[in-house]
Enzyme design. Structure first.
Site, PDB file in Angstrom:
ATOM      1  N   GLU A 525       0.836  -1.213   0.000  1.00  0.00           N
ATOM      2  CA  GLU A 525       0.000   0.000   0.000  1.00  0.00           C
ATOM      3  C   GLU A 525       0.866   1.257   0.000  1.00  0.00           C
ATOM      4  OE1 GLU A 525      -2.939  -0.302  -0.792  1.00  0.00           O
ATOM      5  OE2 GLU A 525      -3.227  -2.406  -0.353  1.00  0.00           O
ATOM      6  N   ASP A 589       3.615  -4.669  -5.437  1.00  0.00           N
ATOM      7  CA  ASP A 589       4.058  -5.980  -4.940  1.00  0.00           C
ATOM      8  C   ASP A 589       5.582  -6.031  -4.838  1.00  0.00           C
ATOM      9  OD1 ASP A 589       1.528  -7.049  -4.659  1.00  0.00           O
ATOM     10  OD2 ASP A 589       1.520  -8.076  -6.595  1.00  0.00           O
TER      11      ASP A 589
HETATM   12 ZN   LIG Z   1      -2.669  -2.597  -4.540  1.00  0.00          ZN
END
Ligand SMILES: [Zn+2]
Length: 688
Positions: A525, A589
């Site tokens: 995030e 990621d």
């Molecule tokens: Zn995301």
């Protein structure tokens, strides 16, 4: 559509939250709720020891899990997120059932009634399509194209129907302290514009079945076969024309493609065939000087569509959308038709989902911060919030250090990036202040009316924001949701209570397991603040170029590496991941796994432990990567994979795991891989 939140970046596709779309009723006493087992973190049984982690790490970490967890017949995909989601949904259902039977507070009365009305299939069958008849009467009464806008306004502000475009309230991209009115492209029923425009066999067959679905539901309302077929032709024609004028999803990632401030007079000029003033007075919108017209070319197209199509064709389009918006909640024949097309044909789901599951999800959507208050009391210990705050702080430090060490970024841009990081805000668990639902009327006697009231309540709530200060404490997800998000205009990261549990978060486990789980989620995030989209916003949530040109082009080169890499992945033979659509998620990621790793090293050092310490035969380094990959263990139907390839900004689980570890050399070191093996390629990509 209600809130326009085009910039929101989630951890995973929204349908995996409790709020699945097109959920559908089914009188199924055979499907009595049973308590799902609680998922646990770091699953040794999930590991396929016959697989070589350096060749296919996903198969190694998830192979046995995937073999032992086929997709349940009432789902189109099944993964670790679903396991947790199903459990949260069950616990929420217990609260709803209790409230429906014997409410103790006014709020329980409200959500209990909503849930009870939803569960009443006898009532739905008895009512047939009566709940939509008043809407049909309004549409039938249209005598002139000029009257369409007022009816459109009514549908938008008082029902769950989406037509032509999406209206909403959003933060001004250039001045995030302002809340403005906005209109964006919309008006389609199929999952993406490509479903209308691509001519391969698969898409052709979906369109043919969509046509069948329209004919089926229109016939149920009493239309003749011929009439229904001709209406379906027109509806597809209208939606196809709108699809042609729509900007492709991947291009909407660029904030410039979502932002064109215009006066109301300019909007009138852009689309004179639609009576905008009637629309805005129909929805009761405050009179302000200008608004955001997200995609002007779309509204030009819409103008042409309204001019070209006959009044009868446009009325058929409105009627079908009014019907389709609630078809899943009408009597059995409508519900069956809706299931058959949206779940079975489009997603490959074998059976209808149990009604209690759909009604629990629907109540969570409508009254999430009402039922959520009770849910968190039972399911979210205060200690979890404190622990999360420590983890977030550790990740923030790690991202700051990561920025410092980037070899390709100049000191000027680094300084700006750090300023943005310092401005990050976080919300954990649930809102400090719960939403007031007192104006939301609920009845037990007509569930579709409840859905209308819910839509109207939400619409008013949003409209009320215009011209007011931004509420920094507002949540975009309900507490039991298994997901997380970063919101660029708010520059905040958000973690609902629902995700702060195993397999993501388990404080009985060693640090490697938690940093590989929730730690990577937090890092993911945070990295969104600096992905292809987030990087265009500054720390105050305004779109502003804060990079030097040279740094921006170095950044783009690195992004291009990821675009090429992920575009080569195929979830289904012949279907590729869209490297541009998934770029932000892939970047998040890849950044997430690096900074959570750094935070893990710092934490182990503080605790006097080593990354080489072994538990259950695996080093802390190995446990970190296994824990990370196991979050993404999943199975999907081929159909669900196809829809996701067109619509989901997230790569499939397999590539979220393998695509990420192959770009991080610490993974190869942890498993003794050598350069040139699939999980340790020579030309790995790195952005953050
Ligand atoms: Zn995301």
């Amino acid at each position: 559509m209600r809130i326009v939140r085009s910039a929101f970046t989630l951890l995973l596709a929204a349908p995996l939250a409790l709020s699945a779309q097109h959920a559908l009723p089914f009188a199924d006493t055979s499907q009595a709720p049973t308590e799902p087992k609680a998922p646990h973190s770091f699953d040794l049984h999930a590991i396929d020891k016959t697989a070589d982690p350096c060749v296919d790490f996903y198969q190694f970490a998830c192979g046995n899990w995937r073999k032992d967890n086929p997709i349940p017949s009432d789902q189109s995909s099944w993964g670790r997120f679903h396991e947790l989601s199903e459990r949260n949904r069950y616990l929420l259902y217990l609260d709803l059932k209790r409230a429906a039977d014997s409410p103790k507070t006014p709020l329980q009365h409200k959500y209990g009634d909503f849930f009870a009305a939803c569960m009443d299939t006898d009532l739905a069958d008895k009512l047939g399509d009566k709940p939509v008849q008043p809407l049909f009467a309004r549409i039938d009464a249209i005598k002139d194209k000029k009257d369409i806008a007022a009816v459109a306004g009514y549908l938008d502000s008082s029902t769950p129907t989406g037509i032509f475009f999406r209206f909403g309230i959003e933060q001004d991209q250039k001045d995030s302290t302002k809340q403005i009115e906005a209109v964006h492209q919309g008006g389609l029923t199929l999952p993406d514009r490509d479903y209308y425009l691509q001519d391969d066999e698969h898409m052709q067959s979906i369109r043919a079945k969509y046509h069948d679905y329209i004919v089926t539901v229109l016939k149920l309302t009493g239309e003749s076969e011929d009439q229904a077929k001709s209406d379906a032709d027109h509806i597809l024609e209208i939606e196809t024309a709108l699809a042609k004028g729509a900007t492709p999803r991947r291009d909407l990632r660029n904030p410039e493609q979502r932002y064109h401030i215009m006066t109301f007079a300019e909007l009138d000029q852009l689309e004179p065939s639609f009576e905008w003033s009637a629309y805005f007075s129909g929805v009761n919108a405050p009179k302000v000087s200008d608004l955001n017209v997200g995609q002007p070319t779309f509204f030009k197209t819409e103008n042409q569509v309204i001019a070209d199509q006959s009044l009868d064709a446009l009325k058929a389009y409105l009627k079908f959308h009014a019907l389709n918006g609630v078809a899943a909640w009408l009597s059995q024949p409508y519900a069956d038709a809706s299931f058959d097309f949206f779940q079975k044909t489009l997603q490959g789901q074998a059976e209808q989902t149990a009604r209690w599951k759909r009604c629990t999800a629907a109540t969570d959507r409508a009254l999430g911060e009402a039922v959520g208050q009770d849910w968190v009391k039972e399911n979210f210990p205060p200690q979890a919030k404190q622990n999360m705050e420590q983890l977030v702080a550790a990740l923030k430090t790690a991202l700051g250090q990561d920025i410092q060490t980037l070899p390709w970024m100049s000191d000027d841009t680094k300084k700006q990036a750090e300023e943005k990081l310092a401005e990050f805000r976080q919300k954990i668990g649930y809102p400090d202040k719960w939403r007031d639902y007192s104006k939301f009327e609920v009845t037990r006697t007509n569930f579709v009316e409840d859905l209308d009231h819910s839509a109207a309540f939400q619409f008013d709530y949003d409209l009320n924001k215009v011209g007011k200060p931004v509420d920094e404490k507002e949540w975009g997800m309900t507490p039991p949701t298994v997901n997380a998000y970063y919101n660029p205009p708010m520059n905040d990261i958000n973690f609902p209570a629902g995700i702060l549990q195993p397999p993501f978060y388990d404080f009985s486990k060693d640090p490697a397991v938690n940093f590989g789980g929730i730690g990577v989620v937090i890092g993911h995030e945070m990295t969104h603040g600096f992905d292809d989209q987030g990087s265009k916003y500054d720390g105050h949530g305004n779109v502003r170029p804060w990079w030097t040109d040279a740094d921006r082009s170095a950044f783009q080169k690195r992004l291009d590496c990821e675009i090429d890499e992920y575009s080569s992945f195929q979830p289904v033979p012949g279907v590729n991941v869209d490297g541009k659509l998934t770029l932000g998620e892939n970047t998040a990621d890849n950044g997430g796994i690096r900074i959570a790793w750094q935070a893990l090293l710092a934490t182990l050092a503080q605790q006097g432990k080593s990354i080489n310490d072994k538990i259950d035969g695996y080093s802390e380094a190995q446990r970190y990567f296994i824990s990370f990959a196991q979050v993404w263990c999943e199975n999907r139907t081929e159909q669900a994979s196809r829809v996701a390839a067109k619509t989901d900004p997230h790569s499939p689980g397999m590539f979220r795991a393998n695509g990420t570890v192959r770009n991080f050399d610490e993974f190869g070191k942890a498993f003794g891989c050598h350069v040139g093996q699939p999980m340790m390629p020579e030309n790995a990509c790195r952005v953050w």
